[in-house]
Design a protein around this motif. Sequence first.
Motif, PDB file in Angstrom:
ATOM      1  N   ILE A 176       0.837  -1.190   0.000  1.00 57.22           N
ATOM      2  CA  ILE A 176       0.000   0.000   0.000  1.00 57.22           C
ATOM      3  C   ILE A 176       0.878   1.249   0.000  1.00 57.22           C
ATOM      4  O   ILE A 176       0.695   2.172  -0.797  1.00 57.22           O
ATOM      5  CB  ILE A 176      -0.953   0.000   1.206  1.00 57.22           C
ATOM      6  CG1 ILE A 176      -1.905  -1.201   1.125  1.00 57.22           C
ATOM      7  CG2 ILE A 176      -1.745   1.308   1.263  1.00 57.22           C
ATOM      8  CD1 ILE A 176      -2.772  -1.387   2.355  1.00 57.22           C
ATOM      9  N   THR A 260      -8.160  -6.011  -9.932  1.00 55.06           N
ATOM     10  CA  THR A 260      -9.161  -5.229  -9.209  1.00 55.06           C
ATOM     11  C   THR A 260      -8.632  -3.817  -9.011  1.00 55.06           C
ATOM     12  O   THR A 260      -7.418  -3.591  -8.970  1.00 55.06           O
ATOM     13  CB  THR A 260      -9.494  -5.835  -7.840  1.00 55.06           C
ATOM     14  OG1 THR A 260      -8.304  -5.879  -7.040  1.00 55.06           O
ATOM     15  CG2 THR A 260     -10.050  -7.244  -7.968  1.00 55.06           C
ATOM     16  N   LYS A 261      -9.555  -2.860  -8.866  1.00 55.74           N
ATOM     17  CA  LYS A 261      -9.142  -1.485  -8.597  1.00 55.74           C
ATOM     18  C   LYS A 261      -8.752  -1.302  -7.135  1.00 55.74           C
ATOM     19  O   LYS A 261      -7.884  -0.492  -6.813  1.00 55.74           O
ATOM     20  CB  LYS A 261     -10.269  -0.523  -8.963  1.00 55.74           C
ATOM     21  CG  LYS A 261     -10.547  -0.432 -10.458  1.00 55.74           C
ATOM     22  CD  LYS A 261     -11.660   0.576 -10.741  1.00 55.74           C
ATOM     23  CE  LYS A 261     -11.935   0.686 -12.234  1.00 55.74           C
ATOM     24  NZ  LYS A 261     -13.033   1.650 -12.528  1.00 55.74           N
ATOM     25  N   GLU A 262      -9.411  -2.057  -6.244  1.00 53.29           N
ATOM     26  CA  GLU A 262      -9.152  -1.931  -4.814  1.00 53.29           C
ATOM     27  C   GLU A 262      -8.544  -3.221  -4.270  1.00 53.29           C
ATOM     28  O   GLU A 262      -8.741  -4.304  -4.826  1.00 53.29           O
ATOM     29  CB  GLU A 262     -10.454  -1.620  -4.056  1.00 53.29           C
ATOM     30  CG  GLU A 262     -11.185  -0.388  -4.555  1.00 53.29           C
ATOM     31  CD  GLU A 262     -10.389   0.897  -4.371  1.00 53.29           C
ATOM     32  OE1 GLU A 262      -9.551   0.936  -3.440  1.00 53.29           O
ATOM     33  OE2 GLU A 262     -10.613   1.842  -5.140  1.00 53.29           O
ATOM     34  N   ARG A 275       0.832  -5.952  -6.696  1.00 50.80           N
ATOM     35  CA  ARG A 275       0.568  -4.601  -7.192  1.00 50.80           C
ATOM     36  C   ARG A 275       0.921  -4.545  -8.677  1.00 50.80           C
ATOM     37  O   ARG A 275       2.001  -4.983  -9.088  1.00 50.80           O
ATOM     38  CB  ARG A 275       1.405  -3.585  -6.407  1.00 50.80           C
ATOM     39  CG  ARG A 275       0.865  -2.144  -6.467  1.00 50.80           C
ATOM     40  CD  ARG A 275      -0.332  -1.995  -5.565  1.00 50.80           C
ATOM     41  NE  ARG A 275      -0.988  -0.701  -5.725  1.00 50.80           N
ATOM     42  CZ  ARG A 275      -0.785   0.331  -4.915  1.00 50.80           C
ATOM     43  NH1 ARG A 275       0.074   0.231  -3.907  1.00 50.80           N
ATOM     44  NH2 ARG A 275      -1.447   1.448  -5.090  1.00 50.80           N
ATOM     45  N   SER A 280      -2.990  -0.600  -9.807  1.00 46.75           N
ATOM     46  CA  SER A 280      -4.137  -1.443  -9.462  1.00 46.75           C
ATOM     47  C   SER A 280      -3.626  -2.713  -8.782  1.00 46.75           C
ATOM     48  O   SER A 280      -2.434  -2.859  -8.507  1.00 46.75           O
ATOM     49  CB  SER A 280      -4.965  -1.764 -10.707  1.00 46.75           C
ATOM     50  OG  SER A 280      -4.189  -2.472 -11.667  1.00 46.75           O
ATOM     51  N   TRP A 281      -4.536  -3.638  -8.512  1.00 47.27           N
ATOM     52  CA  TRP A 281      -4.182  -4.824  -7.732  1.00 47.27           C
ATOM     53  C   TRP A 281      -4.393  -6.091  -8.547  1.00 47.27           C
ATOM     54  O   TRP A 281      -5.284  -6.150  -9.410  1.00 47.27           O
ATOM     55  CB  TRP A 281      -5.006  -4.875  -6.445  1.00 47.27           C
ATOM     56  CG  TRP A 281      -4.702  -3.722  -5.540  1.00 47.27           C
ATOM     57  CD1 TRP A 281      -5.322  -2.507  -5.521  1.00 47.27           C
ATOM     58  CD2 TRP A 281      -3.664  -3.652  -4.562  1.00 47.27           C
ATOM     59  NE1 TRP A 281      -4.744  -1.682  -4.585  1.00 47.27           N
ATOM     60  CE2 TRP A 281      -3.721  -2.360  -3.977  1.00 47.27           C
ATOM     61  CE3 TRP A 281      -2.701  -4.553  -4.118  1.00 47.27           C
ATOM     62  CZ2 TRP A 281      -2.854  -1.958  -2.980  1.00 47.27           C
ATOM     63  CZ3 TRP A 281      -1.834  -4.151  -3.115  1.00 47.27           C
ATOM     64  CH2 TRP A 281      -1.910  -2.872  -2.558  1.00 47.27           C
TER      65      TRP A 281
END
Length: 489
Positions: A176, A260-262, A275, A280-281
């Motif tokens: 993060i 995924t975006k989150e 990452r 994005s993820w």
Amino acid sequence: MSAWIGIDLGTQSVRAMAVAGDGRVLGTGSRPLTSHRDGPRHEQDPEQWWRELAAATREAVSAAGVPVEGVAVAATSGTILLTDPSGRPLTPALMYDDRRADASLANEVGGHVWERLGYRRMQPNWALPKLLWLLRETRSPDVRLAHQNDFVNRRLTGHRVATDLSNALKTGVDLIEERWPLDVFDALGIPAGILPGVVRPGTRLGVVCAAAAEETGLPAGTPVIAGTTDGCAAQLGAGALRPGSWNSVLGTTLVLKGVTKELIHDPLGVVYSHRAPDGSWLPGGASSTGAGALTRDLPGRDLDALSAEAAARCGSPGHPPGARDLAPAVTYPLVSRGERFPFAAPDAETFTLGEPADDVERYAAILLGAAFVERLCFDYLDLLGAPVDGEIILTGGATRSAYWTRLRADVLERPVTLRENAEPALGMAVLAGGDPAAAASTMVRTKAVVEPSGADLREPYLRFVAELERRGWLDPAAAAHARERTTTR
């Protein structure tokens, strides 16, 4: 015409690929690698990585015969070693599945970080526990941590390089914040000075130095791009780059990787996220089921012949042998004891519902069970809030069977996409090409889109889910969600 060089530094071999901007493979090269295994121990010689990578790359560059615009390297996740400050190896490389370390201290000290990152806990074969083990075992006072591709990227550039977030995940990097959690490392007794810098995959690390150019055939001055782990490289090669799209790799075992975006948080810890180069993820998980059960349960049989016979006998890939009584036999095809995804069950074992009459039906029961596990993975990802409505791209050895591919489309009740080439080395050529989405749009080629036949396999799927729940392996909430998605579609 120009080429981008993608390199896949694996366990058994290293493969280099020169790819044109339109996806044509202009040259390839490969060399074998050897390992030392002894119980939980699995080591390789880092110097062999470089020798064989240089030879494979020289072969690919020579065959391509065109200017080279960039190079990127993929490596096995969680493979590390210690070097001296000049990059010379001080230890053997501890491979991705070396299990001599103990993860309890890393989880005790850093558990709050791992929880925030979504995977909750580290495993003994992850890189951070292995780093602690190496630091205890190594007497040299001045060491540096190197992941597998860090080691060869340093040889390519001639200077110390940053590591990428993908390879650093299992070493405990804060994905993060995109930095090392130095407070955790300090509490673990890991000096900050031994750690490489951290960058996103796709970041320029430097250029090929004169010494590396002489050994590899890469022109001096060629940009060296930060790579990824092999699983993420395969996802790039498959072109699964948009939120909601997924790459399902079915070979010896089953691996799913999506976008995924989150960040996805999994209370069971069976899904964890890398990452992506754009921030994005990339969530995913690895099951212990797959085609490895075929060679174990049907030793010596011609699997292509069994596939053809199964398709001919049932008339449609969507109606496996046994469907005549509306209750086809289904095998839960674990390759080894214990399951990792879509649930964690260390004591899980293979079982079969129904009684296959012969090897053809045994073959079909394994294929159907693997397809059911694949669907259950998507049901679980949907439960976690991951978008699963995009393109599903199938790669891996199982795609050689047209029967199995159509069966998977029937079970998923979705069209599935096959690529012409989805090797990790291609994914690294895509990454070396700059913007991955733009490069993939031309480099990644679609071979076919397979539509479901319309066969209804929901009832045997629900029986399979119920059996996993009855045995105490599948969480009741996950089972209930699978039933809800099945009955409402």
